[in-house]
Enzyme design. Structure first.
Site, PDB file in Angstrom:
ATOM      1  N   GLN A   1       0.830  -1.219   0.000  1.00 32.89           N
ATOM      2  CA  GLN A   1       0.000   0.000   0.000  1.00 32.89           C
ATOM      3  C   GLN A   1       0.861   1.264   0.000  1.00 32.89           C
ATOM      4  O   GLN A   1       0.494   2.269  -0.599  1.00 32.89           O
ATOM      5  CB  GLN A   1      -0.937   0.010   1.209  1.00 32.89           C
ATOM      6  CG  GLN A   1      -1.986  -1.085   1.204  1.00 32.89           C
ATOM      7  CD  GLN A   1      -1.571  -2.261   2.065  1.00 32.89           C
ATOM      8  OE1 GLN A   1      -0.395  -2.638   2.112  1.00 32.89           O
ATOM      9  NE2 GLN A   1      -2.523  -2.869   2.749  1.00 32.89           N
TER      10      GLN A   1
ATOM     11  N   ASP B   1      -6.465   1.731  12.711  1.00 33.18           N
ATOM     12  CA  ASP B   1      -7.738   1.076  12.432  1.00 33.18           C
ATOM     13  C   ASP B   1      -8.613   1.023  13.675  1.00 33.18           C
ATOM     14  O   ASP B   1      -9.832   0.993  13.575  1.00 33.18           O
ATOM     15  CB  ASP B   1      -7.494  -0.333  11.895  1.00 33.18           C
ATOM     16  CG  ASP B   1      -6.918  -0.304  10.489  1.00 33.18           C
ATOM     17  OD1 ASP B   1      -7.709  -0.299   9.541  1.00 33.18           O
ATOM     18  OD2 ASP B   1      -5.684  -0.255  10.357  1.00 33.18           O
TER      19      ASP B   1
ATOM     20  N   ASN C   1      -2.992  -1.097  14.091  1.00 34.32           N
ATOM     21  CA  ASN C   1      -2.760  -0.544  12.754  1.00 34.32           C
ATOM     22  C   ASN C   1      -2.105  -1.614  11.882  1.00 34.32           C
ATOM     23  O   ASN C   1      -1.849  -2.731  12.317  1.00 34.32           O
ATOM     24  CB  ASN C   1      -1.882   0.711  12.851  1.00 34.32           C
ATOM     25  CG  ASN C   1      -1.909   1.540  11.574  1.00 34.32           C
ATOM     26  OD1 ASN C   1      -2.978   1.819  11.037  1.00 34.32           O
ATOM     27  ND2 ASN C   1      -0.753   1.924  11.079  1.00 34.32           N
ATOM     28  N   LYS C   2      -1.849  -1.258  10.646  1.00 36.27           N
ATOM     29  CA  LYS C   2      -1.269  -2.192   9.683  1.00 36.27           C
ATOM     30  C   LYS C   2      -0.009  -2.845  10.241  1.00 36.27           C
ATOM     31  O   LYS C   2       0.811  -2.195  10.878  1.00 36.27           O
ATOM     32  CB  LYS C   2      -0.957  -1.456   8.382  1.00 36.27           C
ATOM     33  CG  LYS C   2      -0.431  -2.341   7.256  1.00 36.27           C
ATOM     34  CD  LYS C   2      -1.414  -3.435   6.883  1.00 36.27           C
ATOM     35  CE  LYS C   2      -2.721  -2.880   6.374  1.00 36.27           C
ATOM     36  NZ  LYS C   2      -3.701  -3.951   6.044  1.00 36.27           N
TER      37      LYS C   2
END
Length: 255
Positions: free
Chosen positions: A113, A154, A164-165
């Site tokens: 990403q 998130d 989070n990621k």
């Protein structure tokens, strides 16, 4: 991403009033989130400037007008966060203020990403940036190449733990070691008061093939396995500040 469920629940709450009411509520959520992201971005830029200016960093000698270098992870721009962005929205504001020197963007394995989306958005903004492999992020911090880490979230648990990621937690550890602020930018709707700690959040494990292959071609021997968690949990004591559209939370200092 707890705020996605929050938005869906708002729209579904109007279901008894008919389809037009559901659509109107969805449009209201959209408009509110655009304003929300702009508020997060402005407040976040203020906080990053404040935190970095409080430090005496050799790169800029403590000069409060010096341009800043930011390390970020995954994608948090307009492609992900409604026209403006959260963490990347902060980057955008810093750039508009003339305070941004460079962004280091983690590629964000295994779906890239950062390399595919964040780099695209930074290019569109005209921001000087470098894409780095995820494992190089801590080295960027150790070598003094970044003044702050800026990420999205998130979900934020009630105690300040940040989900989070995957790959966010190592950056928080490295930032703490390097004495660099670790700042999370997210809408207030991402703060989940009903989740006590990050340990209570179920972590998705994605398809092993995302790790074992690339672009449809195997990159590992036949029979190899993979562990592919999509997210990780950064403990609250590693988080310098959480910036929302309503407030600033400083988990590491207990505020």
């Amino acid at each position: 991403a707890v705020n996605l469920g929050w938005g869906v629940d708002r729209a579904l709450a109007r279901l008894g009033d008919g389809a037009d009411a559901v659509l109107a509520e969805a449009h209201a959520v959209l408009a509110e989130q655009v304003a929300c992201c702009r508020a997060v971005a402005e407040r976040g830029a203020d906080i990053v400037e404040e935190l970095v200016n409080d430090l005496t960093r050799p790169a800029h000698g403590g000069d409060p007008s010096a341009r800043l270098r930011i390390l970020t992870h995954c994608n948090t721009g307009w492609l992900a966060c409604v026209e403006w962005g959260t963490a990347l929205g902060v980057v955008r504001v810093l750039h508009d203020r003339g305070r941004l020197a460079r962004v280091y963007a983690d590629e964000t394995r295994p779906l890239l990403q950062g390399a595919r989306l964040t780099s695209y958005e930074l290019t569109q903004m005209g921001v000087d940036h470098r894409v780095v492999v995820d494992s190089a992020g801590p080295t960027v911090l150790a070598r003094g190449l970044a003044d702050a880490v800026l990420v999205g979230a998130d979900r934020v648990a009630a105690n300040g733990d940040v989900v989070n990621k995957i790959g966010t937690y190592p950056l928080a550890l490295a930032a703490a070691r390097a004495g660099v602020p670790f700042v999370v930018a997210a809408p207030e709707s991402t703060v989940d008061a009903g989740t006590a700690t990050g340990a209570d959040v179920p972590i998705e494990e994605r398809d092993a093939e995302e790790v074992l292959s690339f672009a449809g071609r195997a990159t590992t021997p036949t029979g190899a396995g993979a562990y592919n968690p999509a997210f990780d949990v950064t403990p609250a004591d590693l988080v310098t500040a959480i910036v929302t559209d309503r407030r600033v939370i400083r988990p590491a200092s207990g505020h």
